[in-house]
Design a protein around this motif. Structure first.
Motif, mmCIF file in Angstrom:
data_model
loop_
_atom_site.group_PDB
_atom_site.id
_atom_site.type_symbol
_atom_site.label_atom_id
_atom_site.label_comp_id
_atom_site.label_asym_id
_atom_site.label_seq_id
_atom_site.Cartn_x
_atom_site.Cartn_y
_atom_site.Cartn_z
ATOM 1 N N MET A 211 0.862 -1.042 0.182
ATOM 2 C CA MET A 211 -0.042 -0.063 -0.140
ATOM 3 C C MET A 211 1.023 1.255 -0.058
ATOM 4 S SD MET A 211 -3.230 -0.350 2.373
ATOM 5 C CE MET A 211 -4.075 -1.879 2.380
ATOM 6 N N PHE B 146 2.357 3.394 -2.999
ATOM 7 C CA PHE B 146 1.670 4.367 -3.893
ATOM 8 C C PHE B 146 1.892 5.902 -3.283
ATOM 9 C CE2 PHE B 146 -1.116 1.010 -5.239
ATOM 10 C CZ PHE B 146 -1.397 1.473 -6.745
ATOM 11 N N PHE C 150 1.272 6.076 -11.354
ATOM 12 C CA PHE C 150 1.762 4.708 -11.279
ATOM 13 C C PHE C 150 1.196 4.027 -12.408
ATOM 14 C CE2 PHE C 150 0.367 0.340 -10.051
ATOM 15 C CZ PHE C 150 1.320 0.002 -9.443
ATOM 16 N N GLN D 280 -0.908 -4.585 -6.317
ATOM 17 C CA GLN D 280 -0.948 -3.216 -5.853
ATOM 18 C C GLN D 280 -2.003 -2.704 -5.193
ATOM 19 O OE1 GLN D 280 2.288 -1.879 -5.701
ATOM 20 N NE2 GLN D 280 2.731 -3.846 -6.473
ATOM 21 N N MET E 74 -4.402 0.839 -3.235
ATOM 22 C CA MET E 74 -4.272 2.326 -3.127
ATOM 23 C C MET E 74 -5.566 2.645 -2.364
ATOM 24 S SD MET E 74 -5.072 5.057 -6.210
ATOM 25 C CE MET E 74 -4.488 4.092 -7.430
ATOM 26 N N THR E 75 -5.285 3.337 -1.035
ATOM 27 C CA THR E 75 -6.360 3.979 -0.361
ATOM 28 C C THR E 75 -6.618 5.470 -0.757
ATOM 29 O OG1 THR E 75 -4.784 4.545 1.183
ATOM 30 C CG2 THR E 75 -6.140 2.487 1.783
ATOM 31 N N LEU E 76 -7.883 5.865 -0.659
ATOM 32 C CA LEU E 76 -8.338 7.265 -1.099
ATOM 33 C C LEU E 76 -9.045 8.012 -0.067
ATOM 34 C CD1 LEU E 76 -9.145 5.656 -4.581
ATOM 35 C CD2 LEU E 76 -7.194 7.194 -4.050
ATOM 36 N N PRO F 299 -9.116 -0.420 0.237
ATOM 37 C CA PRO F 299 -8.361 -0.079 -1.084
ATOM 38 C C PRO F 299 -8.647 -0.566 -2.180
ATOM 39 C CG PRO F 299 -7.387 -1.813 0.323
ATOM 40 C CD PRO F 299 -8.590 -1.354 1.142
ATOM 41 N N ARG G 280 -5.569 9.733 -7.463
ATOM 42 C CA ARG G 280 -4.418 9.324 -7.848
ATOM 43 C C ARG G 280 -4.406 8.840 -9.309
ATOM 44 N NH1 ARG G 280 0.383 6.540 -5.629
ATOM 45 N NH2 ARG G 280 1.854 6.784 -7.516
ATOM 46 N N VAL H 84 -3.620 6.511 -12.175
ATOM 47 C CA VAL H 84 -2.908 5.260 -12.779
ATOM 48 C C VAL H 84 -2.878 4.667 -14.326
ATOM 49 C CG1 VAL H 84 -3.073 2.688 -12.153
ATOM 50 C CG2 VAL H 84 -3.405 4.253 -10.545
#
Length: 195
Positions: A11, A14, A19, A28, A30-32, A44, A111, A113
């Motif tokens: 995690m 990121f 990315f 992979q 990703m927390t938002l 995530p 983010r 990606v």
């Protein structure tokens, strides 16, 4: 309950910048954070880079078959909408079937990606997503858990409370949609549910 240390390190990968999903074979995460108009989700987002075997010719059909075997019903073949949107009532699974695209996850403060042919992305309910740019041939297969009909919301602050309530009611998948058994969902999402 704490996350497994290896998953926590994944995690943290990121940290900043754009990315590229095809860069690693391991999932992979990703927390938002919530924004004014996008609820996002404490679960995530999961990116599964390059899950399609090299000898597959019809990648879209391969994704559709895989998703259906794991009870995620394929619903469309299309690019991702070019505006921020989210689904408050269901998780969404994407199989990148051709080309590449830069997708912004999480709303305007999220983010970007870059996803490539062969990648899969599991988007938790409420997580904003928007296609920023794409190759001319880009499209994905979109799937949802069996029995779920996606509601699509735009970045709209007045919908926040209603969307948060809907997100809380979304069932947790019992198995990982890519492996059909244990995997990123059971190792990361399930422990977060029981914290």
């Amino acid at each position: 309950m704490l996350l497994p240390s290896g998953s926590l390190l994944a995690m943290m990968s990121f940290a900043a910048g754009t990315f590229s999903a095809g860069a690693s074979g391991n999932p992979q995460f990703m927390t938002l954070q919530r924004t004014a108009g996008v609820p996002n989700n404490p679960l995530p987002l999961i990116i599964y880079p390059q899950v399609v075997p090299d000898d597959v010719e019809d990648i879209a059909s391969w994704f559709e078959d895989l998703f259906a075997r794991h009870l995620w019903l394929p619903r469309w073949r299309y690019p991702v909408y070019p505006y921020t949107h989210y689904h408050p009532n269901t998780h969404e699974l994407l199989g990148i079937s051709a080309g590449s695209a830069q997708i912004l996850f999480g709303g305007e403060t999220g983010r970007a990606v870059t996803v490539h042919t062969g990648d899969a992305v599991l988007i938790p309910a409420g997580v904003g997503h928007q296609q920023l740019a794409a190759s001319d041939d880009f499209f994905a297969v979109g799937a949802y858990p069996r029995g779920m009909q996606p509601e699509t919301c735009r970045d709209e602050p007045s919908l926040m409370m209603q969307s948060l309530e809907a997100i809380d009611r979304v069932p947790m998948p019992q198995h990982d949609p890519i492996t059909g058994g244990e995997g990123a969902v059971t190792e990361i999402w399930h422990p977060l549910l029981h914290r």
